[in-house]
Write a protein that holds these residues in place. Structure first.
Motif, PDB file in Angstrom:
ATOM      1  N   UNK A   1      60.101  11.317  45.865  1.00 42.70           N
ATOM      2  CA  UNK A   1      59.357  12.100  44.882  1.00 42.70           C
ATOM      3  C   UNK A   1      58.280  11.275  44.180  1.00 42.70           C
ATOM      4  N   UNK A   2      58.579  10.007  43.922  1.00 43.29           N
ATOM      5  CA  UNK A   2      57.649   9.160  43.145  1.00 43.29           C
ATOM      6  C   UNK A   2      56.491   8.633  43.979  1.00 43.29           C
ATOM      7  N   UNK A   3      56.707   8.476  45.284  1.00 43.26           N
ATOM      8  CA  UNK A   3      55.666   7.822  46.085  1.00 43.26           C
ATOM      9  C   UNK A   3      54.355   8.596  46.070  1.00 43.26           C
ATOM     10  N   UNK A   4      54.453   9.907  46.333  1.00 39.70           N
ATOM     11  CA  UNK A   4      53.222  10.718  46.334  1.00 39.70           C
ATOM     12  C   UNK A   4      52.615  10.799  44.935  1.00 39.70           C
ATOM     13  N   UNK A   5      53.464  10.909  43.919  1.00 39.60           N
ATOM     14  CA  UNK A   5      52.959  10.990  42.547  1.00 39.60           C
ATOM     15  C   UNK A   5      52.220   9.702  42.153  1.00 39.60           C
ATOM     16  N   UNK A   6      52.755   8.558  42.546  1.00 40.12           N
ATOM     17  CA  UNK A   6      52.107   7.287  42.236  1.00 40.12           C
ATOM     18  C   UNK A   6      50.774   7.153  42.966  1.00 40.12           C
ATOM     19  N   UNK A   7      50.739   7.625  44.229  1.00 39.08           N
ATOM     20  CA  UNK A   7      49.475   7.570  44.975  1.00 39.08           C
ATOM     21  C   UNK A   7      48.394   8.403  44.297  1.00 39.08           C
ATOM     22  N   UNK A   8      48.760   9.602  43.872  1.00 41.94           N
ATOM     23  CA  UNK A   8      47.788  10.482  43.201  1.00 41.94           C
ATOM     24  C   UNK A   8      47.353   9.884  41.859  1.00 41.94           C
ATOM     25  N   UNK A   9      48.315   9.344  41.099  1.00 49.17           N
ATOM     26  CA  UNK A   9      47.989   8.753  39.802  1.00 49.17           C
ATOM     27  C   UNK A   9      47.072   7.551  39.957  1.00 49.17           C
ATOM     28  N   UNK A  10      47.318   6.737  40.978  1.00 50.59           N
ATOM     29  CA  UNK A  10      46.460   5.570  41.229  1.00 50.59           C
ATOM     30  C   UNK A  10      45.036   6.002  41.529  1.00 50.59           C
TER      31      UNK A  10
ATOM     32  N   UNK B   1      45.250   9.588  51.670  1.00 51.18           N
ATOM     33  CA  UNK B   1      45.801  10.866  51.215  1.00 51.18           C
ATOM     34  C   UNK B   1      45.464  11.992  52.194  1.00 51.18           C
ATOM     35  N   UNK B   2      44.267  11.943  52.798  1.00 52.64           N
ATOM     36  CA  UNK B   2      43.929  12.949  53.814  1.00 52.64           C
ATOM     37  C   UNK B   2      44.878  12.845  55.021  1.00 52.64           C
ATOM     38  N   UNK B   3      45.146  11.593  55.375  1.00 46.13           N
ATOM     39  CA  UNK B   3      46.081  11.364  56.484  1.00 46.13           C
ATOM     40  C   UNK B   3      47.467  11.878  56.126  1.00 46.13           C
ATOM     41  N   UNK B   4      47.867  11.661  54.867  1.00 43.59           N
ATOM     42  CA  UNK B   4      49.193  12.101  54.399  1.00 43.59           C
ATOM     43  C   UNK B   4      49.311  13.627  54.455  1.00 43.59           C
ATOM     44  N   UNK B   5      48.280  14.332  53.975  1.00 44.58           N
ATOM     45  CA  UNK B   5      48.292  15.794  53.996  1.00 44.58           C
ATOM     46  C   UNK B   5      48.289  16.319  55.435  1.00 44.58           C
ATOM     47  N   UNK B   6      47.468  15.698  56.309  1.00 43.31           N
ATOM     48  CA  UNK B   6      47.394  16.134  57.706  1.00 43.31           C
ATOM     49  C   UNK B   6      48.747  15.978  58.411  1.00 43.31           C
ATOM     50  N   UNK B   7      49.412  14.863  58.120  1.00 41.98           N
ATOM     51  CA  UNK B   7      50.725  14.630  58.737  1.00 41.98           C
ATOM     52  C   UNK B   7      51.750  15.678  58.309  1.00 41.98           C
ATOM     53  N   UNK B   8      51.643  16.104  57.052  1.00 44.10           N
ATOM     54  CA  UNK B   8      52.578  17.127  56.575  1.00 44.10           C
ATOM     55  C   UNK B   8      52.439  18.429  57.358  1.00 44.10           C
ATOM     56  N   UNK B   9      51.196  18.787  57.695  1.00 45.31           N
ATOM     57  CA  UNK B   9      50.968  20.008  58.459  1.00 45.31           C
ATOM     58  C   UNK B   9      51.333  19.827  59.939  1.00 45.31           C
ATOM     59  N   UNK B  10      50.935  18.667  60.492  1.00 50.54           N
ATOM     60  CA  UNK B  10      51.094  18.450  61.930  1.00 50.54           C
ATOM     61  C   UNK B  10      52.553  18.346  62.339  1.00 50.54           C
TER      62      UNK B  10
ATOM     63  N   UNK C   1      46.206  20.168  44.967  1.00 48.64           N
ATOM     64  CA  UNK C   1      45.844  20.461  43.576  1.00 48.64           C
ATOM     65  C   UNK C   1      45.733  19.170  42.750  1.00 48.64           C
ATOM     66  N   UNK C   2      46.707  18.291  42.939  1.00 39.60           N
ATOM     67  CA  UNK C   2      46.670  17.016  42.207  1.00 39.60           C
ATOM     68  C   UNK C   2      45.450  16.211  42.595  1.00 39.60           C
ATOM     69  N   UNK C   3      45.135  16.224  43.882  1.00 38.12           N
ATOM     70  CA  UNK C   3      43.955  15.496  44.344  1.00 38.12           C
ATOM     71  C   UNK C   3      42.666  16.047  43.717  1.00 38.12           C
ATOM     72  N   UNK C   4      42.620  17.354  43.509  1.00 39.19           N
ATOM     73  CA  UNK C   4      41.424  17.990  42.932  1.00 39.19           C
ATOM     74  C   UNK C   4      41.192  17.574  41.491  1.00 39.19           C
ATOM     75  N   UNK C   5      42.299  17.307  40.759  1.00 38.34           N
ATOM     76  CA  UNK C   5      42.132  16.948  39.342  1.00 38.34           C
ATOM     77  C   UNK C   5      42.150  15.440  39.145  1.00 38.34           C
ATOM     78  N   UNK C   6      42.137  14.674  40.240  1.00 34.20           N
ATOM     79  CA  UNK C   6      42.239  13.216  40.120  1.00 34.20           C
ATOM     80  C   UNK C   6      41.036  12.596  39.434  1.00 34.20           C
ATOM     81  N   UNK C   7      39.902  13.310  39.425  1.00 32.94           N
ATOM     82  CA  UNK C   7      38.684  12.751  38.833  1.00 32.94           C
ATOM     83  C   UNK C   7      38.606  12.944  37.334  1.00 32.94           C
TER      84      UNK C   7
END
Length: 437
Positions: A154-163, A114-123, A12-18
């Motif tokens: 908690x901050x690492x993913x949030x900072x990646x999305x914000x960047x 970020x795609x790699x990060x999401x894939x790793x979470x599932x795998x 969801x965060x990735x979708x609103x990043x633009x």
């Protein structure tokens, strides 16, 4: 369940990043250049209106040539300013293209990570940061270190999305600025093409006018009459100023005589009042001193010595027309020049040749906006074709004090200063006068 929730949140965060943010920085230099261009456009339009009026009203030959020359100068300045704007916008567009390419690379890298990060979470299932976070929150250990790791995870993913969101926003802003600059660049180039064609037409018109002046005797006679009329106007102005100066001298003499007569009467009356001897003597002393000072002032006014002392060149530049009888550089007919002409540059400072008082600030036929300075011995210096005047009538000026800026108003051949010197009503060679010690 925690795994799915965390992954959904990241998507969801990735979708609103633009989503964009307002542009915070403006290009001040480009805005300043645009403002300078607008001022030139207003000035150019005004001069072209004046020329259009002349063409319909059949004004003098010299006025027409003067306005043609002014319009050519302003068109060249305007084209130069258009070129500067064009170069600046081209540089800005080039920089924006480089910035956008760089941002595209960064955004691509971030999305890949970020795609790699999401894939790793599932795998990897429970072997992920969510599981580590759960263990830190439920097991005993060093509280301070547990808090540090909780914040870190908690901050690492949030900072990646914000960047990523900031990168996408910045790219959108730069792309908008690029489109704006490209549109402005297209408008400038169209305007420049029109002005270049107009410049050629103006140059051809001026050439036809000058050729007509060279070969048409009737036009030459008209120009010569106009030139001589302007010369007579200048001499009449100097004569009027000299008559005013002499009138002021006569009034000063009469005032001095009346003062002396009143003083004698007062002295006779004072002799009859013996009881006020001390007061009378003190009064006589004061009056005598005052009389001496005023008498010296009157003598200085009536019997002023020729102005002496070093003088100041009124403008830096070459002499393009000298004093006396000569062939006019534009009209190509023999004329008598009452002064000299000094070539100037736009914005060049005009200085008072010597100390004096501003006797007149006026628009003079053939000379444009002008300043006339009266010096202590009845010498007058004239400064013509001024673009801007910084002094007022009655103001005292020092030698070399700046009195304005040189221009091309009423000039037939570009930016220059007309400089004239008259001793009383008799004009003299300004260059020789400047050399006198």
């Amino acid at each position: 369940m925690r795994l799915v929730s965390l992954s959904a949140f990241l998507l969801f965060v990735f979708a609103v990043a633009a989503w964009g943010a307002p542009l915070k920085r403006t290009d001040t230099q480009i805005d300043e250049q645009k403002n300078a261009l607008k001022k030139l456009e207003v000035d150019l339009a005004k001069k072209r209106e004046e020329l259009a009026v002349l063409e319909t009203e059949e004004k003098g030959v010299l006025n027409t040539i003067s306005l043609l020359d002014q319009n050519l100068n302003r068109t060249r300045s305007y084209l130069s300013e258009l070129s500067r704007n064009e170069d600046m916008l081209q540089g800005a567009v080039k920089q924006l293209v480089m910035d956008i390419d760089s941002l595209d690379t960064k955004i691509k890298d971030r999305k890949r990570a970020m795609r790699k990060r999401v894939r790793n979470l599932y795998v990897h299932g429970r072997s992920n940061d969510a599981e580590i976070l759960f263990d830190l929150l439920t097991k005993n250990g060093n509280p301070e270190r547990e808090v540090y790791w909780v914040h870190h995870l908690l901050n690492r993913d949030r900072e990646d999305v914000e960047t990523l969101r900031n990168l996408v926003t910045e790219r959108s802003q730069k792309q908008q600025a690029q489109q704006k600059h490209l549109a402005e660049l297209s408008r400038l180039r169209s305007r420049k093409a029109v002005e270049e064609r107009g410049l050629v037409a103006q140059m051809n018109g001026q050439e036809r006018m000058l050729n007509s002046l060279k070969h048409d005797k009737a036009v030459q006679r008209m120009a010569l009459k106009e030139f001589e009329r302007n010369q007579r106007t200048m001499l009449a102005l100097i004569k009027r100023l000299e008559e005013r100066r002499k009138r002021e001298i006569e009034e000063a003499k009469k005032a001095e005589a009346a003062r002396l007569a009143a003083l004698k009467k007062k002295e006779r009356d004072a002799e009859k009042k013996r009881e006020a001897e001390k007061i009378r003597e003190a009064e006589k002393a004061r009056e005598a001193e005052k009389a001496r000072q005023q008498t010296e002032m009157a003598k200085k006014t009536v019997q002023a010595q020729p102005f002496k002392g070093p003088k100041c060149m009124p403008l830096d530049g070459p002499i393009i027309s000298e004093y006396g009888l000569q062939e006019h550089p534009v009209l190509h007919i023999m004329t008598r020049n009452l002064g000299v002409e000094i070539r100037g540059k736009r914005g060049g400072h005009v200085r008072a040749a010597a100390a004096g008082t501003v006797a007149m600030v006026a628009e003079i036929d053939g000379r444009g906006p002008s300043v006339i300075i009266e010096h202590e011995d009845g010498t007058y210096t004239v400064y013509g074709h001024m673009k801007a005047i910084h002094v007022q009538e009655g103001k005292s000026v020092k030698k070399c004090e700046e009195i304005g800026e040189v221009g091309d108003i009423a000039s037939l051949n570009g930016i220059k200063l007309y400089f004239q010197v008259s001793e009383g009503t008799q004009t003299v060679d300004p260059l020789q006068w400047l050399k006198q010690k």
